[in-house]
Design an enzyme around this catalytic site. Structure first.
Site, PDB file in Angstrom:
ATOM      1  N   VAL A  59       1.385  -1.060   0.365  1.00 22.76           N
ATOM      2  CA  VAL A  59      -0.292  -0.110   0.111  1.00 22.76           C
ATOM      3  C   VAL A  59       0.536   1.290   0.039  1.00 22.76           C
ATOM      4  CG1 VAL A  59      -1.384   1.184   0.827  1.00 22.76           C
ATOM      5  CG2 VAL A  59      -2.207  -1.278   0.993  1.00 22.76           C
ATOM      6  N   GLY A  62       2.129   1.778  -3.238  1.00 23.70           N
ATOM      7  CA  GLY A  62       1.175   2.752  -4.544  1.00 23.70           C
ATOM      8  C   GLY A  62       0.571   2.990  -3.979  1.00 23.70           C
ATOM      9  N   GLU A  63       0.477   4.450  -2.916  1.00 23.95           N
ATOM     10  CA  GLU A  63       0.363   5.419  -2.710  1.00 23.95           C
ATOM     11  C   GLU A  63       1.550   6.494  -3.135  1.00 23.95           C
ATOM     12  OE1 GLU A  63      -2.009   8.567   0.978  1.00 23.95           O
ATOM     13  OE2 GLU A  63      -1.849   6.199   1.283  1.00 23.95           O
ATOM     14  N   THR A  64       2.340   6.052  -2.636  1.00 24.81           N
ATOM     15  CA  THR A  64       3.716   6.880  -3.090  1.00 24.81           C
ATOM     16  C   THR A  64       3.376   6.896  -4.301  1.00 24.81           C
ATOM     17  OG1 THR A  64       4.922   6.007  -1.334  1.00 24.81           O
ATOM     18  CG2 THR A  64       6.506   7.145  -3.826  1.00 24.81           C
ATOM     19  N   SER A  67       0.145   9.219  -5.167  1.00 27.34           N
ATOM     20  CA  SER A  67       0.205  10.152  -5.185  1.00 27.34           C
ATOM     21  C   SER A  67       0.718  11.052  -5.692  1.00 27.34           C
ATOM     22  CB  SER A  67       0.586  10.230  -3.723  1.00 27.34           C
ATOM     23  OG  SER A  67      -0.966   9.796  -3.388  1.00 27.34           O
TER      24      SER A  67
END
Length: 140
Positions: A59, A62-64, A67
């Site tokens: 996660v 994925g968020e890095t 975003s």
């Protein structure tokens, strides 16, 4: 929007930085442009007690990716802030590096939605992540 202003994606990342968590987890970008972003992360140092890559590590990768790409594509005077993220883990990496490939599903005026597919070195899908970012106006 950095992408529309013609700024090179990897130069944008170097200027902006990835943040302390991404640095600690060993995330490295290998491709970054308007159509997709690709980064890798080591399994070692990011595992749960039984030796599998921690679900939260998927996660974070994925968020890095999502975003940073949302902010690269943000309208002038706006910043992307996370609204929602979800992940479905379908495999388990135990060694080497995983690779996340982030593709925009929708880049709008107020929100962006990205899908990130994380695979192990054998090309097996380990996690599918979707992130939605809201474009918030910032004061200059």
């Amino acid at each position: 929007m950095a992408a529309i202003r013609g700024e090179d994606g990897l130069a944008y990342l170097r200027r902006r930085g990835l943040g302390a968590l991404a640095d600690k987890m060993g995330i490295e970008f290998v491709e970054f442009g308007p159509d997709r972003a690709v980064a890798t992360m080591p399994v070692a140092g990011n595992t749960q007690p039984i030796g599998l890559l921690h679900g939260g590590a998927y996660v974070v990768l994925g968020e890095t990716l999502g975003s940073m790409h949302a902010n690269f594509m943000a309208p002038e005077g706006h910043v992307g802030v996370g609204l929602d993220i979800n992940a479905t883990h379908t495999g388990s990496a135990v060694e080497g590096r995983v690779t996340g490939v982030c593709t925009p599903i929708r880049i709008g005026r107020s929100v962006s939605v990205h899908e990130i597919v994380v695979s192990d070195e054998a090309g097996r899908r380990c996690s599918t992540i979707r992130i939605t970012n809201f474009y918030k106006r910032i004061d200059a």
